[in-house]
Motif scaffolding. Structure first.
Motif, PDB file in Angstrom:
ATOM      1  N   GLN A   1       0.636  -0.919   0.432  1.00  0.00           N
ATOM      2  CA  GLN A   1       0.369   0.228  -0.518  1.00  0.00           C
ATOM      3  C   GLN A   1       0.857   1.679  -0.353  1.00  0.00           C
ATOM      4  O   GLN A   1       0.429   2.463  -0.793  1.00  0.00           O
ATOM      5  CB  GLN A   1      -0.906  -0.150   1.035  1.00  0.00           C
ATOM      6  CG  GLN A   1      -1.835  -1.240   1.212  1.00  0.00           C
ATOM      7  CD  GLN A   1      -3.127  -0.585   2.445  1.00  0.00           C
ATOM      8  OE1 GLN A   1      -2.907   0.255   3.478  1.00  0.00           O
ATOM      9  NE2 GLN A   1      -3.725  -1.734   2.823  1.00  0.00           N
ATOM     10  N   THR A   2       1.629   0.930   0.893  1.00  0.00           N
ATOM     11  CA  THR A   2       3.103   2.213   0.644  1.00  0.00           C
ATOM     12  C   THR A   2       3.224   2.248  -0.983  1.00  0.00           C
ATOM     13  O   THR A   2       3.641   3.647  -0.951  1.00  0.00           O
ATOM     14  CB  THR A   2       3.848   1.857   1.971  1.00  0.00           C
ATOM     15  OG1 THR A   2       3.236   1.588   3.084  1.00  0.00           O
ATOM     16  CG2 THR A   2       4.968   3.838   2.381  1.00  0.00           C
TER      17      THR A   2
ATOM     18  N   ARG B   1       1.144  22.604  -2.342  1.00  0.00           N
ATOM     19  CA  ARG B   1       0.640  22.140  -1.022  1.00  0.00           C
ATOM     20  C   ARG B   1      -0.350  21.470  -0.468  1.00  0.00           C
ATOM     21  O   ARG B   1       0.339  20.395   0.332  1.00  0.00           O
ATOM     22  CB  ARG B   1       1.257  23.960  -0.430  1.00  0.00           C
ATOM     23  CG  ARG B   1       2.339  24.957  -0.172  1.00  0.00           C
ATOM     24  CD  ARG B   1       2.176  25.480   0.082  1.00  0.00           C
ATOM     25  NE  ARG B   1       3.546  26.389  -0.039  1.00  0.00           N
ATOM     26  CZ  ARG B   1       5.537  26.332   0.569  1.00  0.00           C
ATOM     27  NH1 ARG B   1       4.816  25.245   1.458  1.00  0.00           N
ATOM     28  NH2 ARG B   1       5.877  26.780   0.340  1.00  0.00           N
ATOM     29  N   LEU B   2      -1.474  21.945  -0.190  1.00  0.00           N
ATOM     30  CA  LEU B   2      -2.115  21.336   0.003  1.00  0.00           C
ATOM     31  C   LEU B   2      -1.879  19.262  -0.607  1.00  0.00           C
ATOM     32  O   LEU B   2      -2.623  18.485  -0.374  1.00  0.00           O
ATOM     33  CB  LEU B   2      -3.650  21.400  -1.173  1.00  0.00           C
ATOM     34  CG  LEU B   2      -4.333  21.116  -1.334  1.00  0.00           C
ATOM     35  CD1 LEU B   2      -5.434  21.865   0.587  1.00  0.00           C
ATOM     36  CD2 LEU B   2      -6.244  21.863  -1.890  1.00  0.00           C
ATOM     37  N   PHE B   3      -1.648  19.152  -2.000  1.00  0.00           N
ATOM     38  CA  PHE B   3      -1.205  17.612  -2.543  1.00  0.00           C
ATOM     39  C   PHE B   3      -0.532  17.223  -1.374  1.00  0.00           C
ATOM     40  O   PHE B   3      -0.324  16.020  -1.252  1.00  0.00           O
ATOM     41  CB  PHE B   3      -0.853  17.763  -3.949  1.00  0.00           C
ATOM     42  CG  PHE B   3      -0.169  16.531  -4.333  1.00  0.00           C
ATOM     43  CD1 PHE B   3      -0.802  15.516  -4.791  1.00  0.00           C
ATOM     44  CD2 PHE B   3       1.386  16.199  -4.815  1.00  0.00           C
ATOM     45  CE1 PHE B   3      -0.725  14.502  -5.395  1.00  0.00           C
ATOM     46  CE2 PHE B   3       1.468  14.945  -4.679  1.00  0.00           C
ATOM     47  CZ  PHE B   3       0.697  14.128  -5.279  1.00  0.00           C
ATOM     48  N   ILE B   4       0.831  17.825  -1.368  1.00  0.00           N
ATOM     49  CA  ILE B   4       1.743  17.768  -0.064  1.00  0.00           C
ATOM     50  C   ILE B   4       0.899  17.173   1.398  1.00  0.00           C
ATOM     51  O   ILE B   4       1.264  15.771   2.091  1.00  0.00           O
ATOM     52  CB  ILE B   4       3.082  18.236  -0.262  1.00  0.00           C
ATOM     53  CG1 ILE B   4       3.587  18.789  -1.149  1.00  0.00           C
ATOM     54  CG2 ILE B   4       3.528  18.461   0.669  1.00  0.00           C
ATOM     55  CD1 ILE B   4       4.812  20.213  -1.518  1.00  0.00           C
ATOM     56  N   ALA B   5       0.213  18.200   1.800  1.00  0.00           N
ATOM     57  CA  ALA B   5      -0.315  17.726   2.779  1.00  0.00           C
ATOM     58  C   ALA B   5      -0.790  16.163   2.874  1.00  0.00           C
ATOM     59  O   ALA B   5      -0.894  15.794   3.898  1.00  0.00           O
ATOM     60  CB  ALA B   5      -1.381  18.621   2.912  1.00  0.00           C
ATOM     61  N   HIS B   6      -2.165  16.418   1.963  1.00  0.00           N
ATOM     62  CA  HIS B   6      -2.710  15.365   1.997  1.00  0.00           C
ATOM     63  C   HIS B   6      -1.413  14.368   1.621  1.00  0.00           C
ATOM     64  O   HIS B   6      -1.868  12.995   2.348  1.00  0.00           O
ATOM     65  CB  HIS B   6      -4.032  15.056   0.058  1.00  0.00           C
ATOM     66  CG  HIS B   6      -5.145  16.132   0.745  1.00  0.00           C
ATOM     67  ND1 HIS B   6      -6.155  15.609   1.771  1.00  0.00           N
ATOM     68  CD2 HIS B   6      -5.283  17.493   0.243  1.00  0.00           C
ATOM     69  CE1 HIS B   6      -6.665  16.431   0.987  1.00  0.00           C
ATOM     70  NE2 HIS B   6      -6.315  17.760   0.803  1.00  0.00           N
TER      71      HIS B   6
ATOM     72  N   ALA C   1       0.048   7.869   7.733  1.00  0.00           N
ATOM     73  CA  ALA C   1      -1.042   6.647   8.414  1.00  0.00           C
ATOM     74  C   ALA C   1      -0.371   4.942   7.541  1.00  0.00           C
ATOM     75  O   ALA C   1      -0.588   4.438   8.287  1.00  0.00           O
ATOM     76  CB  ALA C   1      -2.206   6.821   7.917  1.00  0.00           C
ATOM     77  N   ALA C   2       0.129   5.372   6.438  1.00  0.00           N
ATOM     78  CA  ALA C   2       0.348   3.934   6.109  1.00  0.00           C
ATOM     79  C   ALA C   2       1.693   3.470   6.959  1.00  0.00           C
ATOM     80  O   ALA C   2       2.140   2.252   6.900  1.00  0.00           O
ATOM     81  CB  ALA C   2       0.719   4.014   4.815  1.00  0.00           C
ATOM     82  N   LEU C   3       3.004   4.662   7.466  1.00  0.00           N
ATOM     83  CA  LEU C   3       4.667   4.148   7.983  1.00  0.00           C
ATOM     84  C   LEU C   3       2.939   3.494   9.621  1.00  0.00           C
ATOM     85  O   LEU C   3       4.078   2.708   9.561  1.00  0.00           O
ATOM     86  CB  LEU C   3       4.322   5.165   7.858  1.00  0.00           C
ATOM     87  CG  LEU C   3       5.330   5.283   6.846  1.00  0.00           C
ATOM     88  CD1 LEU C   3       6.832   6.402   7.109  1.00  0.00           C
ATOM     89  CD2 LEU C   3       6.326   4.471   6.282  1.00  0.00           C
ATOM     90  N   ARG C   4       2.739   4.444   9.654  1.00  0.00           N
ATOM     91  CA  ARG C   4       1.868   3.908  11.633  1.00  0.00           C
ATOM     92  C   ARG C   4       1.582   2.985  11.434  1.00  0.00           C
ATOM     93  O   ARG C   4       1.443   1.612  12.444  1.00  0.00           O
ATOM     94  CB  ARG C   4       1.310   4.679  11.735  1.00  0.00           C
ATOM     95  CG  ARG C   4       0.605   5.142  12.928  1.00  0.00           C
ATOM     96  CD  ARG C   4       1.662   5.551  14.271  1.00  0.00           C
ATOM     97  NE  ARG C   4       1.216   4.966  15.841  1.00  0.00           N
ATOM     98  CZ  ARG C   4       2.772   4.152  16.518  1.00  0.00           C
ATOM     99  NH1 ARG C   4       4.158   3.743  15.377  1.00  0.00           N
ATOM    100  NH2 ARG C   4       2.588   3.631  17.086  1.00  0.00           N
ATOM    101  N   SER C   5       0.735   2.411  10.222  1.00  0.00           N
ATOM    102  CA  SER C   5      -0.127   0.910   9.880  1.00  0.00           C
ATOM    103  C   SER C   5       1.373   0.229  10.575  1.00  0.00           C
ATOM    104  O   SER C   5       1.217  -1.275  10.832  1.00  0.00           O
ATOM    105  CB  SER C   5      -1.113   0.445   9.508  1.00  0.00           C
ATOM    106  OG  SER C   5      -1.794   1.999   8.966  1.00  0.00           O
ATOM    107  N   GLN C   6       2.270   0.473   9.318  1.00  0.00           N
ATOM    108  CA  GLN C   6       2.932  -0.847   8.599  1.00  0.00           C
ATOM    109  C   GLN C   6       3.772  -1.114  10.935  1.00  0.00           C
ATOM    110  O   GLN C   6       3.774  -2.196  10.547  1.00  0.00           O
ATOM    111  CB  GLN C   6       4.311  -0.154   8.562  1.00  0.00           C
ATOM    112  CG  GLN C   6       3.826  -1.027   6.768  1.00  0.00           C
ATOM    113  CD  GLN C   6       5.451  -0.272   5.563  1.00  0.00           C
ATOM    114  OE1 GLN C   6       6.557   0.095   6.561  1.00  0.00           O
ATOM    115  NE2 GLN C   6       5.260   0.153   4.881  1.00  0.00           N
TER     116      GLN C   6
END
Ligand code: ADP
Length: 531
Positions: free
Chosen positions: A15-16, A149-154, A161-166
């Motif tokens: 997913q990452t 900047r909006l793209f970067i924030a998203h 979130a993906a790293l945290r789930s890993q």
């Protein structure tokens, strides 16, 4: 708790990669890498970078070339530089999943670095390669970088979130391994004290399978009691105490196995609380301390038995010696002789006891030496039985040896000690039926010697214990007879050192047959260096 979380971790890793790949594609890139910043690096997940269509070997030269150039910052989040070193492209862009490769020439690529940051801080940088001159939709509005900047924030929030789930899945895997391979029993319960996890050590300890106990009240399964044997009330149950905020560490109690057998354990209880501080789960770790208890008991029994066994002959020797030493004593020659022979007998008893103690400590230290040679067992058995019969004329000792009993490989003196010990026991533990039978027989590989008596016998449960050190079993009668529980331990060590076996068949009040086997000379493994 499941141990098969490797697949789950792979899925999250994919997913990452998908997230990084999609971002690079949206930025018109062809390949790239997401490098996690030092601030965002989580040792729990240990993920430092995620590659997209770039081989591992291409990473070091790419990073080296990036180091030399201008770095993106929060103020200037996108930096575009000249094309990557040709080595990066030569090391190869990984084909797309559908097998396509990029048709572009190496010189037509340029290198971009995008600084990723969200409300939680710096997350890292995506370095990517794109066709020279290409612009993504986020860069087209000159004068404003709001869309970028909006793209970067998203993107940063998604990647965080993906790293945290890993990290969570990896942590879960580690906890599952601890739970699964712990040698201490672990069980967890919900706030209604129903079992939700029961590890393999707990299964081994109690004889229950996890599937049988899930959802059941933990104290109904363990049936805990205090060391005096009183059932623990629910208020005193360790998990409820942990729920109430008490410290429960290594509390000793007695629990029951599935078959009803009770044993000593030390339990530690902990409570997992919700954010509001309410108990959610209880964790109980259970350590089997029955062995330690047994050893403690053995130690104290040992001291009392040895003291008693030493005191008795010393008292007899002292008593007779004092009588003989009295100047006013008028003992005839016969009375003197009987007292002297009693002193000699008791001295022999003391000598044997001290010898056995030394023997046992040598076995413990692994220093028992054997002198193994071909041995005519039939002659040895006949000699021992003849001497025994002369010593105990009131005992009937029968001997059955087949002709041509094969020669064995053994240490003559040690085997004589074993046989002597078994015969002494047969006589000692047969207070009424005064007959003993000795038989020898050969099998294909071994010669077996058996000593049978019609004495007090040994219960099936006790038969397992008697070859251990200082184990004296049976009823009151056994404990009134002299002995410290070392003879069979020594016999066992000697026979095992010969590569043979020793065992007992017995029934209470009917008698016992002790047998040992020794390898036949042609079957023995040479050289036989013992211990
Ligand atoms: P000891 O005889 O000095 O106590 P042993 O190690 O020789 O020590 O025997 C251990 C225990 O096994 C004895 O205390 C006794 O309870 C039991 N035992 C041994 N031999 C016999 C036998 N022939 N009949 C009944 N019980 C026996």
């Amino acid at each position: 708790m499941s141990l098969s979380q490797a697949q789950q971790f792979e899925d999250l890793h994919d997913q990452t990669t998908i997230l990084v790949g999609s971002a690079i594609r949206l930025l018109c890139g062809e390949a790239g890498v997401f490098i996690v910043s030092r601030e965002a690096f989580d040792p729990q997940s240990n993920a430092e970078h995620t590659l997209y269509r770039l081989s591992e070997s291409a990473l070091p030269p790419l990073l080296a070339s990036i180091q030399e150039g201008i770095q993106p910052t929060s103020a200037c989040p996108l930096v575009v530089s000249a094309g990557p070193p040709t080595s990066v492209v030569q090391l190869g862009l990984v084909p797309y999943d559908n097998g396509e490769t990029s048709e572009r020439e190496p010189q037509a690529l340029e290198r971009c670095s995008l600084y990723l940051q969200d409300h939680a801080g710096v997350l890292g940088v995506i370095h990517y390669l794109r066709p020279a001159g290409a612009y993504s939709c986020f860069e087209r509005h000159t004068g404003s970088d709001g869309a970028l900047r909006l793209f970067i924030a998203h993107l940063a929030a998604g990647l965080r979130a993906a790293l945290r789930s890993q990290a969570l899945v990896k942590e879960q895997g580690r906890l599952a391994a601890i739970f699964h391979y712990s040698t201490d029993g672990i069980l967890t319960v919900d706030n209604a004290l129903r079992i939700i996890d029961f590890n393999p050590a707990m299964e081994k300890l109690t004889g229950w399978r996890e599937s049988e106990v899930l959802g059941r009240l933990y104290y109904e399964i363990l049936r805990p009691r205090d060391r005096q044997g009183n059932a623990l009330t629910l208020q005193n149950s360790p998990i409820l105490q942990a729920f109430a905020g008490q410290v429960v560490v290594n509390r000793e109690m007695v629990i029951a196995a599935r078959d009803g057998q009770r044993f000593d354990v030390a339990v530690t209880a902990a409570c997992v609380r919700s954010a509001r501080g309410e108990p959610m789960n209880g964790i109980l770790t259970v350590r089997d301390i029955s062995r330690e208890r047994e050893q403690e008991e053995q130690r104290s029994t040992f001291i009392s038995v040895i003291s008693h066994e030493l005191q008795t002959p010393i008292a007899i020797i002292k008593g007779y010696a004092s009588t003989l030493a009295r100047t006013d004593a008028t003992l005839d020659a016969e009375a003197q002789r009987s007292r002297l022979s009693a002193i000699e007998e008791e001295a022999d008893r003391l000598n044997k006891l001290v010898g056995n103690l030394l023997y046992a400590s040598r076995i413990q230290a692994g220093g028992l030496q054997m002198e193994i040679a071909p041995l005519d067992l039939a002659a040895l058995v006949q000699g021992v039985v003849r001497r025994l019969q002369a010593r105990t004329p009131d005992f009937s000792v029968t001997l059955a040896i087949p002709p041509n009993l094969p020669t064995v490989m053994a240490d003559r003196d040690r085997i004589e000690e074993v046989l002597q010990n078994l015969l002494d026991n047969a006589i000692k533990y047969s207070p009424q039926q005064r007959s003993v039978q000795v038989t020898c027989r050969a099998t294909g590989d071994e010669v077996i010697v058996s000593v049978s008596d019609c004495g007090i016998g040994i219960s099936l449960r006790d038969q397992e214990q008697i070859f251990h050190r200082f184990q004296r079993v049976g009823n009151h009668l056994t404990h009134t007879l002299p002995g410290v529980g070392l003879g069979l331990y020594i016999c066992h060590a000697i026979i095992e050192a010969h590569g043979g076996h020793i065992w007992v068949e017995s029934a209470l009040r009917q008698g016992s047959t002790f047998s040992f086997s020794l390898p036949r000379v042609e079957k023995a493994q040479l050289p036989m260096v013992m211990f």
